[in-house]
Design a protein around this motif. Structure first.
Motif, PDB file in Angstrom:
ATOM      1  N   MET A   7      -8.219  16.074 -15.844  1.00  0.00           N
ATOM      2  CA  MET A   7      -8.804  15.487 -14.652  1.00  0.00           C
ATOM      3  C   MET A   7      -8.092  14.172 -14.357  1.00  0.00           C
ATOM      4  O   MET A   7      -7.868  13.376 -15.255  1.00  0.00           O
ATOM      5  CB  MET A   7     -10.295  15.255 -14.880  1.00  0.00           C
ATOM      6  N   ILE A   8      -7.745  13.987 -13.112  1.00  0.00           N
ATOM      7  CA  ILE A   8      -7.189  12.713 -12.635  1.00  0.00           C
ATOM      8  C   ILE A   8      -8.223  12.096 -11.706  1.00  0.00           C
ATOM      9  O   ILE A   8      -8.720  12.758 -10.795  1.00  0.00           O
ATOM     10  CB  ILE A   8      -5.874  12.916 -11.858  1.00  0.00           C
ATOM     11  N   GLU A   9      -8.561  10.845 -11.955  1.00  0.00           N
ATOM     12  CA  GLU A   9      -9.471  10.115 -11.081  1.00  0.00           C
ATOM     13  C   GLU A   9      -8.802   8.824 -10.649  1.00  0.00           C
ATOM     14  O   GLU A   9      -8.219   8.126 -11.459  1.00  0.00           O
ATOM     15  CB  GLU A   9     -10.766   9.760 -11.817  1.00  0.00           C
ATOM     16  N   ALA A  10      -8.884   8.530  -9.374  1.00  0.00           N
ATOM     17  CA  ALA A  10      -8.371   7.268  -8.836  1.00  0.00           C
ATOM     18  C   ALA A  10      -9.428   6.726  -7.885  1.00  0.00           C
ATOM     19  O   ALA A  10      -9.985   7.469  -7.082  1.00  0.00           O
ATOM     20  CB  ALA A  10      -7.060   7.486  -8.110  1.00  0.00           C
ATOM     21  N   ARG A  11      -9.692   5.451  -7.967  1.00  0.00           N
ATOM     22  CA  ARG A  11     -10.706   4.815  -7.122  1.00  0.00           C
ATOM     23  C   ARG A  11     -10.134   3.560  -6.473  1.00  0.00           C
ATOM     24  O   ARG A  11      -9.547   2.721  -7.150  1.00  0.00           O
ATOM     25  CB  ARG A  11     -11.932   4.408  -7.935  1.00  0.00           C
ATOM     26  N   GLY A  12     -10.329   3.450  -5.178  1.00  0.00           N
ATOM     27  CA  GLY A  12      -9.977   2.229  -4.460  1.00  0.00           C
ATOM     28  C   GLY A  12      -8.497   1.895  -4.442  1.00  0.00           C
ATOM     29  O   GLY A  12      -8.137   0.719  -4.421  1.00  0.00           O
ATOM     30  N   LEU A  13      -7.626   2.925  -4.439  1.00  0.00           N
ATOM     31  CA  LEU A  13      -6.190   2.649  -4.395  1.00  0.00           C
ATOM     32  C   LEU A  13      -5.837   1.910  -3.113  1.00  0.00           C
ATOM     33  O   LEU A  13      -6.361   2.191  -2.040  1.00  0.00           O
ATOM     34  CB  LEU A  13      -5.389   3.950  -4.430  1.00  0.00           C
ATOM     35  N   GLY A  14      -4.920   0.969  -3.231  1.00  0.00           N
ATOM     36  CA  GLY A  14      -4.473   0.221  -2.063  1.00  0.00           C
ATOM     37  C   GLY A  14      -3.041  -0.254  -2.257  1.00  0.00           C
ATOM     38  O   GLY A  14      -2.570  -0.377  -3.387  1.00  0.00           O
ATOM     39  N   ARG A  15      -2.364  -0.504  -1.150  1.00  0.00           N
ATOM     40  CA  ARG A  15      -0.982  -1.004  -1.203  1.00  0.00           C
ATOM     41  C   ARG A  15      -0.747  -1.875   0.018  1.00  0.00           C
ATOM     42  O   ARG A  15      -0.986  -1.458   1.153  1.00  0.00           O
ATOM     43  CB  ARG A  15       0.003   0.156  -1.205  1.00  0.00           C
ATOM     44  N   THR A  16      -0.310  -3.107  -0.218  1.00  0.00           N
ATOM     45  CA  THR A  16      -0.018  -4.057   0.845  1.00  0.00           C
ATOM     46  C   THR A  16       1.415  -4.533   0.707  1.00  0.00           C
ATOM     47  O   THR A  16       1.879  -4.807  -0.394  1.00  0.00           O
ATOM     48  CB  THR A  16      -0.983  -5.260   0.761  1.00  0.00           C
ATOM     49  N   PHE A  17       2.119  -4.602   1.822  1.00  0.00           N
ATOM     50  CA  PHE A  17       3.485  -5.098   1.868  1.00  0.00           C
ATOM     51  C   PHE A  17       3.517  -6.419   2.621  1.00  0.00           C
ATOM     52  O   PHE A  17       2.746  -6.617   3.566  1.00  0.00           O
ATOM     53  CB  PHE A  17       4.402  -4.108   2.606  1.00  0.00           C
ATOM     54  N   THR A  18       4.416  -7.306   2.217  1.00  0.00           N
ATOM     55  CA  THR A  18       4.617  -8.555   2.939  1.00  0.00           C
ATOM     56  C   THR A  18       5.896  -8.438   3.752  1.00  0.00           C
ATOM     57  O   THR A  18       6.953  -8.104   3.220  1.00  0.00           O
ATOM     58  CB  THR A  18       4.718  -9.736   1.965  1.00  0.00           C
ATOM     59  N   THR A  19       5.795  -8.682   5.051  1.00  0.00           N
ATOM     60  CA  THR A  19       6.954  -8.643   5.939  1.00  0.00           C
ATOM     61  C   THR A  19       7.145 -10.016   6.563  1.00  0.00           C
ATOM     62  O   THR A  19       6.332 -10.926   6.351  1.00  0.00           O
ATOM     63  CB  THR A  19       6.749  -7.605   7.067  1.00  0.00           C
ATOM     64  N   ARG A  20       8.181 -10.169   7.334  1.00  0.00           N
ATOM     65  CA  ARG A  20       8.417 -11.444   8.024  1.00  0.00           C
ATOM     66  C   ARG A  20       7.276 -11.773   8.988  1.00  0.00           C
ATOM     67  O   ARG A  20       6.988 -12.936   9.249  1.00  0.00           O
ATOM     68  CB  ARG A  20       9.733 -11.398   8.797  1.00  0.00           C
ATOM     69  N   GLN A  21       6.655 -10.743   9.524  1.00  0.00           N
ATOM     70  CA  GLN A  21       5.562 -10.945  10.475  1.00  0.00           C
ATOM     71  C   GLN A  21       4.205 -11.141   9.786  1.00  0.00           C
ATOM     72  O   GLN A  21       3.221 -11.420  10.438  1.00  0.00           O
ATOM     73  CB  GLN A  21       5.459  -9.759  11.443  1.00  0.00           C
ATOM     74  N   GLY A  22       4.163 -10.950   8.483  1.00  0.00           N
ATOM     75  CA  GLY A  22       2.908 -11.111   7.745  1.00  0.00           C
ATOM     76  C   GLY A  22       2.632  -9.934   6.843  1.00  0.00           C
ATOM     77  O   GLY A  22       3.515  -9.164   6.497  1.00  0.00           O
ATOM     78  N   SER A  23       1.384  -9.777   6.480  1.00  0.00           N
ATOM     79  CA  SER A  23       0.951  -8.739   5.548  1.00  0.00           C
ATOM     80  C   SER A  23       0.656  -7.442   6.293  1.00  0.00           C
ATOM     81  O   SER A  23       0.057  -7.452   7.361  1.00  0.00           O
ATOM     82  CB  SER A  23      -0.310  -9.231   4.856  1.00  0.00           C
ATOM     83  N   VAL A  24       1.069  -6.318   5.688  1.00  0.00           N
ATOM     84  CA  VAL A  24       0.796  -4.993   6.260  1.00  0.00           C
ATOM     85  C   VAL A  24       0.069  -4.168   5.203  1.00  0.00           C
ATOM     86  O   VAL A  24       0.577  -3.960   4.112  1.00  0.00           O
ATOM     87  CB  VAL A  24       2.101  -4.273   6.671  1.00  0.00           C
ATOM     88  N   GLU A  25      -1.129  -3.712   5.539  1.00  0.00           N
ATOM     89  CA  GLU A  25      -1.910  -2.892   4.628  1.00  0.00           C
ATOM     90  C   GLU A  25      -1.549  -1.428   4.867  1.00  0.00           C
ATOM     91  O   GLU A  25      -1.929  -0.838   5.872  1.00  0.00           O
ATOM     92  CB  GLU A  25      -3.391  -3.143   4.877  1.00  0.00           C
TER      93      GLU A  25
END
Length: 49
Positions: free
Chosen positions: A1-19
């Motif tokens: 069984m694989i369980e993942a909860r609340g995965l997220g990834r944010t990138f920082t660009t010249r214009q700011g943060s991108v979720e």
């Protein structure tokens, strides 16, 4: 069984943060095959398990 909860990834660009991915919960049982489908830019590639 694989369980993942609340995965997220944010990138920082010249214009700011991108979720790219927010709050992905996933349960995959033994022997199950899972595929991610979605439009371009939906965050499929950055949601690596």
């Amino acid at each position: 069984m694989i369980e993942a909860r609340g995965l997220g990834r944010t990138f920082t660009t010249r214009q700011g943060s991108v979720e790219a991915v927010r709050g992905v919960d996933l349960d995959v049982g033994a022997g199950e095959i899972v595929g991610f489908l979605g439009p371009n830019g939906a965050g499929k590639t950055v949601t690596d398990l």
